[in-house]
Design a protein around this motif. Structure first.
Motif: not given
Length: 594
Positions: A97-99, A103-104, A198-202
């Motif tokens: 799931l994206a924040s 991002m999604a 976790r973190m990537s671009a967001g």
């Protein structure tokens, strides 16, 4: 009186050195009263402090992508998360799931069958967080901590998924992480840990069980948009490989039960195929402040960092030794961690920049099997305590927020330390200007130093001609204690009236790191304050006369030493995201140039 006081001040620091490191006073040829405060760049203290301060900050984890810590966290009730996919099937467990919706959509948008779902937590949800850019796929160390925890190495399990190829097998990794929680009974719905952050671009959330009542589906719809009537090939450079990479990632996974996605994509006619990633990245960058890259902390997740596990802890000494040996060779350090010096101002500046950002190149190194077992045991113990939440727990220190303490220190010192460093770069003895101009500039320097010293500095340290050495010593002790005591969870001296939080180990590695950071900040600031006051009294606190060459050179030498002390301090601290930024910011209406 004041020159002797500076020597006394540094002598006290040497005999009282404690914690991860010792301070090293070094006299300079210009004057016996000029002493440089040398710092141990091999100490783990600034890395522990900086990594704790950087938790859940996008900017920090972009500049320092290789995480070394696992931290408990909590997601507040009614927090939205988003899921993008290429058909109308509900996600299987586990799934990401994206924040943010951007991002999604940025990951799974711009197809002929893009679906966007919104989920919402129904109650506070416990989670664990791997710091760094732990969701960024690559071979540069971003996945090291997860791999070490799961497999005892940084390459993954043996067999067809080992090495770089396994980095793409995200579903296997998600299943292993959620499986570990299940295996140890730590994933109970509503009470246990239900997600991994976790973190990537967001920031993303690996949600382990979509049948849990801790989360609900709010909405789901087809987010596909009408196609353009003309080609947009000029703006699609680099996007043509997206389909192949995504299919590759799914093909390499172990999830045979995944529904086949609809990859019907008309790249040239999709209107938002370029802007969707721009929107994703700009949404992520909103957490950055206007003047630097430090960024604010991710608002959808709360840290519970009284306990955390970090490979910077002295417990993992073999790993730390390897880091130290590598940096000693590449950063021009002595066996004691002291910087050897540069031959020119430019080489010094380059070295300070390298030292300030040294944590960015650090990776999980050679860790013994015993240390790996200890890492796993410590993570299990930490998560078990968070899950159990014994209401009869009387350990007061469990309520501590280490990140909050580090935030207070950085907020107080980061900008003003750099401001003081810049002021010390001026030439206060320019022969072409009248003495009154020099006094005006030095007054500004003295005012900035005074602003930092207000809470703790005793101006009677050397101003009283009748002060004995014992009185001066006591006042120096008192100033240092006042400087450090504001942030430490225990008293600096046993005679202090306040007690430590109940149950806090006296050698807790984060508390010790905070103390060492404050030791060095306070040492440099008090030393600089004494030197600035001495220079003020000798040169500017009377009717001005043009100074002779010897006076001019003495002032320059003193200020140069304290400029170098503060410059080394900022390099040692490593708060580079706070000291990096854009002098000219884009206007609010600047958008994707493509």
């Amino acid at each position: 009186m004041l020159p002797d006081l500076i020597l006394l001040f540094h002598w006290l620091l040497v005999v009282q050195g404690r914690g991860f490191e010792q301070q090293h006073p070094v006299t300079t040829p210009a004057s016996p009263s000029l002493l440089q405060h040398r710092l141990n760049f091999s100490s783990p203290a600034p890395h522990i402090f900086s990594s704790v301060h950087g938790l859940l900050r996008q900017g920090y984890n972009v500049l320092f992508p290789n995480g070394f810590s696992v931290v408990p966290c909590e997601i507040p009730a009614f927090t939205p998360f988003y899921h993008g996919w290429l058909n109308d099937e509900l996600p299987q467990s586990p799934e990401w799931l994206a924040s943010t919706p951007e991002m999604a959509y940025g990951i799974m948008g711009s197809t002929r069958n893009s679906f966007l779902s919104t989920y919402q937590t129904t109650r506070p949800v416990k989670c664990i967080y791997f710091d760094g850019a732990s969701g960024a796929l690559g071979e540069n160390g971003t996945m090291d901590m997860q791999m070490l925890f799961l497999y005892g190495n940084t390459t993954g399990p043996p067999g067809k998924h080992s090495g770089a190829k396994f980095l793409w097998d995200e579903y296997a990794r998600a299943q292993q992480l959620c499986g570990w929680l299940q295996e140890h009974g730590l994933d109970v719905s509503g009470q246990g840990v239900e997600g991994i952050v976790r973190m990537s671009a967001g920031f993303e959330l690996i949600w382990c069980n979509f049948s849990s009542p801790s989360i609900r589906l709010v909405s789901k719809f087809n987010a596909s948009v009408p196609l353009l009537d003309y080609n947009r090939t000029s703006s699609l450079m680099g996007y043509s490989c997206k389909r192949d990479r995504a299919l590759d990632a799914i093909d390499q996974g172990t999830r045979d039960d995944l529904p086949a996605p609809d990859w019907e994509i008309d790249w040239e006619h999709e209107p938002f195929v370029a802007s969707q990633q721009w929107d994703w990245f700009t949404t992520t960058s909103r957490t950055y402040s206007s003047g630097d890259l430090a960024s604010t902390r991710e608002p959808s997740i709360r840290l519970r960092d009284a306990e955390l596990v970090s490979l910077y802890s002295p417990e993992y000494h073999r790993h730390l030794i390897e880091l130290v040996e590598h940096e000693r060779e590449h950063l021009n350090l002595t066996v004691d961690g002291l910087w050897r010096g540069g031959e020119s101002p430019q080489s010094r500046q380059n070295a300070m920049n390298e030292l300030m950002r040294r944590r960015a190149r650090q990776r999980v190194g050679n860790i013994s099997p015993q240390e790996i077992d200890s890492l796993r045991s410590n993570i299990k113990r930490m998560v078990t305590r968070v899950v159990s939440e014994d209401p009869h727990d009387d350990q007061e220190w469990h309520a501590i927020s280490w990140s909050h303490t580090c935030d207070l220190i950085v907020d107080n010192f980061a900008e003003r330390l750099m401001q003081l460093q810049r002021l010390l770069e001026q030439d206060f003895m320019d022969e072409r200007e009248p003495p009154v101009s020099a006094r005006r500039r030095f007054t500004s320097l003295r005012e900035r130093a005074h602003a930092l010293l207000i809470p703790f500095f005793d101006y009677s340290l050397g101003l009283e001609a009748s002060s004995s050495v014992q009185q001066q010593t006591e006042k120096i002790h008192a100033s240092l204690d006042r400087c450090k005591r504001r942030y430490l969870p225990w008293p600096v001296h046993s005679e202090a009236s306040t007690a430590s939080p109940k149950g806090l180990p006296s050698n807790h590695f984060v508390a010790q790191a905070i103390e060492d950071v404050m030791d060095n900040i306070c040492t440099v600031l008090i030393g600089a304050g004494i030197s600035i006051e001495k220079t003020w009294l000798r040169n500017f606190n009377h009717k001005l006369q043009k100074p002779n060459q010897r006076q001019q050179q003495l002032v320059r030498d003193e200020l140069r030493v304290w400029h170098e002390n503060i410059e080394q301090l900022t390099a040692w601290l490593g708060w580079s995201p706070h000291w990096m930024g854009c002098g000219r910011l884009c206007a609010w209406n600047v958008s994707n140039p493509g």
